[in-house]
Design a protein around this motif. Structure first.
Motif, PDB file in Angstrom:
ATOM      1  N   GLU A 198       1.354   5.389   0.263  1.00  0.00           N
ATOM      2  CA  GLU A 198       1.121   6.546   0.983  1.00  0.00           C
ATOM      3  C   GLU A 198       2.140   7.609   0.523  1.00  0.00           C
ATOM      4  OE1 GLU A 198      -1.804   7.089   2.271  1.00  0.00           O
ATOM      5  OE2 GLU A 198      -2.475   5.085   2.669  1.00  0.00           O
ATOM      6  N   ASP A 223       1.143  -4.384   4.980  1.00  0.00           N
ATOM      7  CA  ASP A 223       0.329  -4.641   5.942  1.00  0.00           C
ATOM      8  C   ASP A 223      -0.003  -6.011   6.586  1.00  0.00           C
ATOM      9  OD1 ASP A 223      -0.468  -1.824   5.942  1.00  0.00           O
ATOM     10  OD2 ASP A 223      -1.473  -2.194   4.088  1.00  0.00           O
ATOM     11  N   ARG A 279       0.887  -1.263   0.054  1.00  0.00           N
ATOM     12  CA  ARG A 279       0.027  -0.144  -0.012  1.00  0.00           C
ATOM     13  C   ARG A 279       0.991   1.254   0.037  1.00  0.00           C
ATOM     14  NH1 ARG A 279      -1.603   2.784   4.482  1.00  0.00           N
ATOM     15  NH2 ARG A 279      -0.936   1.238   6.017  1.00  0.00           N
TER      16      ARG A 279
END
Length: 400
Positions: free
Chosen positions: A50, A62, A48
């Motif tokens: 960011e 994660d 993921r």
């Protein structure tokens, strides 16, 4: 993709065809391409991604729960820099996740790989700008007034790169980070002399950048007698010699690596010389003493030459002593006596995160020449792969 494949992908981006060095300045074409490369590398691994308004990035694996373990470094370079300073830590971070997965390791805590922008300060003159803003160490009210050599303000550079140009605030992604480990090519020969491929940092020397402005009087190079000159170049030249002497006496570092001259004409006595001093020492006190000694001699020389002097501290970073228990935990159990624990006189994002209260450590990979901030910067592929395994071991231990 393997470490070798990722490294080959990065090799041509921002590389000069003449010197072989790298020009990966923040929020310019090459660095933007690198951010895109990192986003693709994260997506291909199912991580993921960011980002904040400055372009700082974290790719998250994660897994687990609780406070995260963060690694990574930066992708920007100094002007005509080497390939390894920064990118080695980013590519190694991704490769370490690949290795943990191949081992069948399921960490108990989330693991992230970070890329912080403008670590070198090569465009806006402030080292670790991205991590300073992200941790709240540098207020946006100050950051937004920064200008590059062409007079471009930071918000305008961000807008041109398709990023946010308003106050990014503290980056919330860092709030859940329990510790940070940065892998970096060594910028010296300590590991070479110890015969070790990998080492652990004990701390970072305090350092700063100081602007010396010498003002004199422009005049004709041919008709102005030497005795009648108010030449700021002479004041600067003697100051550079003084800085060299003072640093040698104190076993410290002092470098005038950038100079700007006005009007910059071959047949004219300069009216103004601006020079930037990079100063480093083993302790905060010794750094202050070094800069004070250089400043005092510069002022004495300027008075003798009939010029004036103004000194401005553009950025300073205090001494960093990494968490000894964390360093011991990382170094222990590896080979006989563990990995060597060594200091560094180079600045890093790890120092900024440490100052923000995040437990921090660093790993170094051997540099056979000790050369850095130069096209000659190097690390052997075999040592880089040892670094991948070392970082994977470290992440597994910290995230267990």
């Amino acid at each position: 993709m393997t470490f070798e494949e990722m490294w080959a992908d990065l090799a041509p981006i921002g590389r000069s065809s003449s010197s072989g060095g790298y020009f990966r300045q923040p929020w310019a074409a090459a660095e933007s391409e690198l951010r895109g490369w990192f986003a693709h590398a994260a997506a291909s691994r199912g991580l993921r991604l960011e980002s904040d308004a400055l372009g700082n990035q974290i790719a998250w694996w994660d897994v687990g729960s609780g406070s995260a373990v963060l690694t990574g470094s930066h992708l920007d370079s100094v002007l005509d820099g080497g390939a390894y300073d920064g990118p080695l830590g980013v590519v190694t971070g991704l490769a370490a996740i690949d290795e943990l997965r191949s081992r069948g390791v399921v960490p108990g805590r989330p693991i992230g790989v970070s890329v912080f922008v403008e670590e070198e300060g090569s465009r806006f003159g402030l080292a670790c700008l991205g991590s300073r803003v992200a941790t709240g160490a540098l207020p946006w009210a100050t950051a937004r007034e920064l200008r590059d050599r062409d007079g471009v303000f930071l918000p305008d550079a961000l807008a041109a790169a398709g990023l946010g140009a308003s106050d990014p605030g503290r980056w919330a992604e860092l709030e859940e980070v329990g510790c940070f480990v940065e892998l970096h090519v060594e910028q010296g020969r300590d590991l070479v002399e110890r015969g070790a491929a990998v080492g652990v940092a004990s701390g970072i020397w305090p350092h700063g950048r100081y602007r010396f402005d010498f003002a004199g009087e422009a005049n004709h190079a041919g008709t102005t007698r030497m005795a009648d000159r108010r030449d700021p170049m002479l004041s600067y030249a003697m100051t550079a010699l003084a800085a060299n002497k003072q640093a040698r006496l104190a076993d410290a570092r002092a470098t005038f690596g950038r100079v700007q001259v006005e009007p910059n004409g071959t047949n004219a006595v300069p009216s103004h010389v601006t020079a930037w001093l990079d100063a480093r020492a083993a302790t905060d006190e010794s750094l202050q003493e070094l800069v004070a000694a250089v400043t005092r001699q510069a002022a004495e020389r300027a008075e003798r030459d009939g010029t004036s002097l103004r000194v401005t501290a553009e950025s300073t970073s205090g001494e960093v002593v990494f968490d000894a228990s964390l360093a011991s935990r990382i170094a222990g159990g590896h080979a006989v006596g563990g990995w060597p624990v060594i200091p560094t006189a180079a600045g890093h994002d790890a120092g900024i995160l440490h100052a923000a209260g995040i437990p921090t450590a660093m790993l170094f990979v051997r540099n056979p020449t000790g050369v850095s901030h130069s096209p000659a910067e190097h690390a052997e592929m075999a040592d880089c792969l040892v670094g991948v395994s070392a970082l994977a071991d470290t992440l597994e231990r910290l995230a267990s």
